[in-house]
Design an enzyme around this catalytic site. Structure first.
Site, PDB file in Angstrom:
ATOM      1  N   ARG A 124       4.796-129.289 -74.979  1.00 13.86           N
ATOM      2  CA  ARG A 124       3.902-128.179 -74.650  1.00 13.86           C
ATOM      3  C   ARG A 124       2.526-128.358 -75.297  1.00 13.86           C
ATOM      4  NH1 ARG A 124       3.908-122.472 -76.632  1.00 13.86           N
ATOM      5  NH2 ARG A 124       2.607-121.345 -75.141  1.00 13.86           N
ATOM      6  N   HIS A 166      -1.033-128.280 -73.382  1.00 12.02           N
ATOM      7  CA  HIS A 166      -2.114-127.389 -73.823  1.00 12.02           C
ATOM      8  C   HIS A 166      -3.337-128.164 -74.281  1.00 12.02           C
ATOM      9  CE1 HIS A 166      -0.314-123.151 -74.202  1.00 12.02           C
ATOM     10  NE2 HIS A 166       0.459-123.853 -73.402  1.00 12.02           N
ATOM     11  N   ASN A 182      -2.219-119.920 -76.780  1.00 10.15           N
ATOM     12  CA  ASN A 182      -1.655-120.866 -77.752  1.00 10.15           C
ATOM     13  C   ASN A 182      -0.318-120.362 -78.287  1.00 10.15           C
ATOM     14  OD1 ASN A 182      -1.651-119.133 -79.915  1.00 10.15           O
ATOM     15  ND2 ASN A 182      -3.223-120.177 -81.060  1.00 10.15           N
ATOM     16  N   HIS A 241      10.031-127.408 -68.310  1.00  8.85           N
ATOM     17  CA  HIS A 241      10.693-126.150 -68.685  1.00  8.85           C
ATOM     18  C   HIS A 241      12.213-126.280 -68.716  1.00  8.85           C
ATOM     19  CE1 HIS A 241       6.847-123.638 -67.649  1.00  8.85           C
ATOM     20  NE2 HIS A 241       6.716-124.383 -68.724  1.00  8.85           N
TER      21      HIS A 241
HETATM   22  C1  HEM Z   1       2.951-124.818 -64.212  1.00  8.60           C
HETATM   23  C2  HEM Z   1       2.225-124.100 -65.046  1.00  8.60           C
HETATM   24  C3  HEM Z   1       2.783-123.687 -66.366  1.00  8.60           C
HETATM   25  C4  HEM Z   1       2.856-122.429 -66.860  1.00  8.60           C
HETATM   26  C5  HEM Z   1       2.337-121.173 -66.186  1.00  8.60           C
HETATM   27  C6  HEM Z   1       3.517-122.501 -68.127  1.00  8.60           C
HETATM   28  C7  HEM Z   1       3.767-121.416 -68.943  1.00  8.60           C
HETATM   29  C8  HEM Z   1       4.582-121.442 -70.044  1.00  8.60           C
HETATM   30  C9  HEM Z   1       4.928-120.299 -70.849  1.00  8.60           C
HETATM   31  C10 HEM Z   1       4.419-118.875 -70.611  1.00  8.60           C
HETATM   32  C11 HEM Z   1       5.767-120.706 -71.819  1.00  8.60           C
HETATM   33  C12 HEM Z   1       6.386-119.857 -72.922  1.00  8.60           C
HETATM   34  C13 HEM Z   1       5.491-119.890 -74.132  1.00  8.60           C
HETATM   35  C14 HEM Z   1       6.033-119.071 -75.256  1.00  8.60           C
HETATM   36  O1  HEM Z   1       6.352-117.908 -75.063  1.00  8.60           O
HETATM   37  O2  HEM Z   1       6.152-119.605 -76.365  1.00  8.60           O
HETATM   38  C15 HEM Z   1       5.951-122.124 -71.651  1.00  8.60           C
HETATM   39  C16 HEM Z   1       6.744-122.910 -72.443  1.00  8.60           C
HETATM   40  C17 HEM Z   1       6.815-124.273 -72.341  1.00  8.60           C
HETATM   41  N1  HEM Z   1       6.057-125.059 -71.504  1.00  8.60           N
HETATM   42 FE1  HEM Z   1       5.014-124.429 -69.920  1.00  8.60          FE
HETATM   43  N2  HEM Z   1       3.835-123.800 -68.401  1.00  8.60           N
HETATM   44  C18 HEM Z   1       3.398-124.562 -67.361  1.00  8.60           C
HETATM   45  C19 HEM Z   1       3.467-125.936 -67.274  1.00  8.60           C
HETATM   46  C20 HEM Z   1       3.942-126.749 -68.271  1.00  8.60           C
HETATM   47  C21 HEM Z   1       3.764-128.180 -68.336  1.00  8.60           C
HETATM   48  C22 HEM Z   1       2.971-129.001 -67.319  1.00  8.60           C
HETATM   49  C23 HEM Z   1       4.392-128.610 -69.452  1.00  8.60           C
HETATM   50  C24 HEM Z   1       4.496-129.993 -70.012  1.00  8.60           C
HETATM   51  C25 HEM Z   1       4.420-131.100 -69.300  1.00  8.60           C
HETATM   52  C26 HEM Z   1       4.999-127.442 -70.067  1.00  8.60           C
HETATM   53  C27 HEM Z   1       5.798-127.465 -71.173  1.00  8.60           C
HETATM   54  C28 HEM Z   1       6.384-126.359 -71.751  1.00  8.60           C
HETATM   55  C29 HEM Z   1       7.447-126.428 -72.752  1.00  8.60           C
HETATM   56  C30 HEM Z   1       8.134-127.681 -73.238  1.00  8.60           C
HETATM   57  C31 HEM Z   1       7.700-125.113 -73.134  1.00  8.60           C
HETATM   58  C32 HEM Z   1       8.716-124.634 -74.188  1.00  8.60           C
HETATM   59  C33 HEM Z   1       8.059-124.689 -75.527  1.00  8.60           C
HETATM   60  C34 HEM Z   1       8.978-124.349 -76.686  1.00  8.60           C
HETATM   61  O3  HEM Z   1       9.979-123.675 -76.532  1.00  8.60           O
HETATM   62  O4  HEM Z   1       8.667-124.785 -77.809  1.00  8.60           O
HETATM   63  N3  HEM Z   1       4.672-126.332 -69.350  1.00  8.60           N
HETATM   64  N4  HEM Z   1       5.220-122.546 -70.573  1.00  8.60           N
HETATM   65  C1  LIG Z   2      -2.788-118.705 -82.105  1.00  2.00           C
HETATM   66  O1  LIG Z   2      -3.740-117.698 -81.960  1.00  2.00           O
HETATM   67  C2  LIG Z   2      -3.466-116.549 -82.710  1.00  2.00           C
HETATM   68  C3  LIG Z   2      -4.526-115.529 -82.390  1.00  2.00           C
HETATM   69  O2  LIG Z   2      -4.521-115.257 -81.017  1.00  2.00           O
HETATM   70  C4  LIG Z   2      -3.424-116.899 -84.196  1.00  2.00           C
HETATM   71  O3  LIG Z   2      -3.085-115.750 -84.952  1.00  2.00           O
HETATM   72  C5  LIG Z   2      -2.376-117.976 -84.432  1.00  2.00           C
HETATM   73  O4  LIG Z   2      -2.381-118.389 -85.775  1.00  2.00           O
HETATM   74  C6  LIG Z   2      -2.643-119.173 -83.540  1.00  2.00           C
HETATM   75  N1  LIG Z   2      -1.532-120.119 -83.655  1.00  2.00           N
HETATM   76  C7  LIG Z   2      -1.700-121.392 -84.078  1.00  2.00           C
HETATM   77  C8  LIG Z   2      -0.485-122.250 -84.061  1.00  2.00           C
HETATM   78  O5  LIG Z   2      -2.763-121.821 -84.417  1.00  2.00           O
END
Ligand code: HEM
Ligand SMILES: *[C@@H]1O[C@H](CO)[C@@H](O)[C@H](O)[C@H]1NC(C)=O
Ligand SMILES: *[C@@H]1O[C@H](CO)[C@@H](O)[C@H](O)[C@H]1NC(C)=O
Length: 323
Positions: free
Chosen positions: A66, A70, A95, A193
């Site tokens: 992720r 990002h 983030n 995902h």
């Molecule tokens: C298609 C558009 C995408 C959207 C709208 C999206 C959105 C999100 C969101 C909202 C989360 C949850 C974040 C959280 O609550 O911590 C997430 C998690 C994640 N995303 Fe995406 N994402 C997208 C594409 C991608 C891509 C292209 C990758 C990597 C190639 C990716 C990798 C991940 C991974 C691995 C997680 C889980 C992270 C964790 O649990 O540590 N995503 N994504």
């Molecule tokens: C992400 O942004 C928030 C503020 O929106 C900040 O408090 C947080 O420390 C940031 N996280 C990282 C991993 O830098």
């Protein structure tokens, strides 16, 4: 201690120099094995540090994958996401819960001992994401082109250009197209995902206030919606739910089976079934070999978005601050 004013002007002139270099150089390509001469152990150093981290924390693969996404989407794969401070991408809403950055720091510190000032933070992110995902296979899943350089700035506003989890299909497709990525890339990269979790903040609106009318998103299987409601009990819940239930840590095709069965957690997962081409690809990705091949091709394209090469940008000594 130097007066405040001189600190500010010295960092301003550094920024200016960096921007000047950026403006004056063209982008050459990336290549596999870019550090073969300049830092022959670079890739094994990153792999060793990352594999040690992955052995200690099974969620590292999702975290670092992720971080890579990002980094690349807002202003190109240039380590801008790693910069600390107010007004940076890291400080922006999207983030939320970026993790694994301590492993990036550890890999970079080891590289600075072996080959000071040589390996960019942007390449460390690209390598560490590959290594973390590969750990469970005991072999490296794809080759990483290297030769990226690090940006000298990061802008909070850019992070808001990440795709929003509530995008409908045409907008999502367009967000990828703006980076030169097609529907095949969107479907393959969404397979990321298969790892990790999302906060309920992105799920609850689909359960309680869909389209503002208090209903449940009809795209979610009703039984699954009830399961999600138990984990995300209100729109203010900050719980985190598994995006691919049953195989949170394995880099496999069950994400696609879930999407096909209307068990996509984010709207952007579900809407892949709303387009004929994407839905056909979701079917194709049920095959592990096809998924891995498609992911490899697409993550290579993602890794080339907006890169700085040649003498553009800089090689940061510490990934969290501009030199
Ligand atoms: C298609 C558009 C995408 C959207 C709208 C999206 C959105 C999100 C969101 C909202 C989360 C949850 C974040 C959280 O609550 O911590 C997430 C998690 C994640 N995303 Fe995406 N994402 C997208 C594409 C991608 C891509 C292209 C990758 C990597 C190639 C990716 C990798 C991940 C991974 C691995 C997680 C889980 C992270 C964790 O649990 O540590 N995503 N994504
Ligand atoms: C992400 O942004 C928030 C503020 O929106 C900040 O408090 C947080 O420390 C940031 N996280 C990282 C991993 O830098
Ligand atoms: C990485 O780990 C392997 C296996 O433990 C070891 O043989 C190798 O020397 C390490 N490489 C570096 C550059 O530390």
């Amino acid at each position: 201690m130097a007066p405040q004013g001189s600190n500010v002007s010295s960092s301003r002139s550094k920024l200016f120099l960096c921007l000047l270099l950026l403006a004056c150089t063209g982008a050459a390509g990336l290549q596999v094995g870019f550090y073969q001469q300049s830092c022959p152990d670079a890739e094994s150093i990153v792999r060793n540090v990352t594999w040690a981290g992955a052995a200690a924390d099974p969620s590292l693969a999702g975290k670092l994958l992720r971080v890579y996404f990002h980094d690349c989407f807002p202003q190109g794969c240039d380590a801008s996401v790693l910069l600390d401070g107010r007004g940076t991408e890291k400080a922006a809403g999207p983030n939320l819960s970026l993790g694994g950055l301590d492993v990036v720091d550890a890999a970079k510190a080891a590289l600075e001992v072996a080959c000071p000032g040589t390996v960019s933070c942007a390449d460390v992110v690209a390598l560490a994401a590959r290594d973390a995902v590969s750990f469970q296979f005991g072999r490296l899943l794809w080759e990483v082109e290297t030769g990226r350089r690090d940006s000298c700035f990061s802008d909070e506003a850019d992070a808001t250009s990440l795709p929003n989890p509530e995008f409908v299909f045409p907008i999502l497709k367009d967000s990828f197209a703006k980076r030169g990525l097609g529907v095949a890339d969107l479907v393959a990269l969404s397979g990321a995902h298969t790892l990790g979790r999302t906060t309920c903040m992105f799920v609850s609106p689909r359960l309680y206030t869909f389209r503002g009318n208090g209903g449940v998103d009809p795209l979610i299987d009703p039984g699954y919606a009830r399961e999600l409601m138990q984990q995300c009990q209100s729109t203010s819940s900050t719980n985190r739910v598994v995006m691919d239930p049953g195989s949170e840590f394995s880099f496999d095709t069950s994400y696609y089976a879930a999407v096909k069965a209307n068990r996509g957690v984010l709207l952007t997962d579900s809407v892949l079934m709303h387009d004929d081409e994407a839905a056909r690809l979701v079917d194709e990705m049920q095959d592990q070999g096809k998924f891995l091949a498609a992911f490899e091709a697409s993550i290579r394209r993602m890794g080339a978005i907006g890169v700085l090469t040649g003498s553009a940008g800089e090689i940061r000594r510490n990934c969290r601050v501009v030199n």
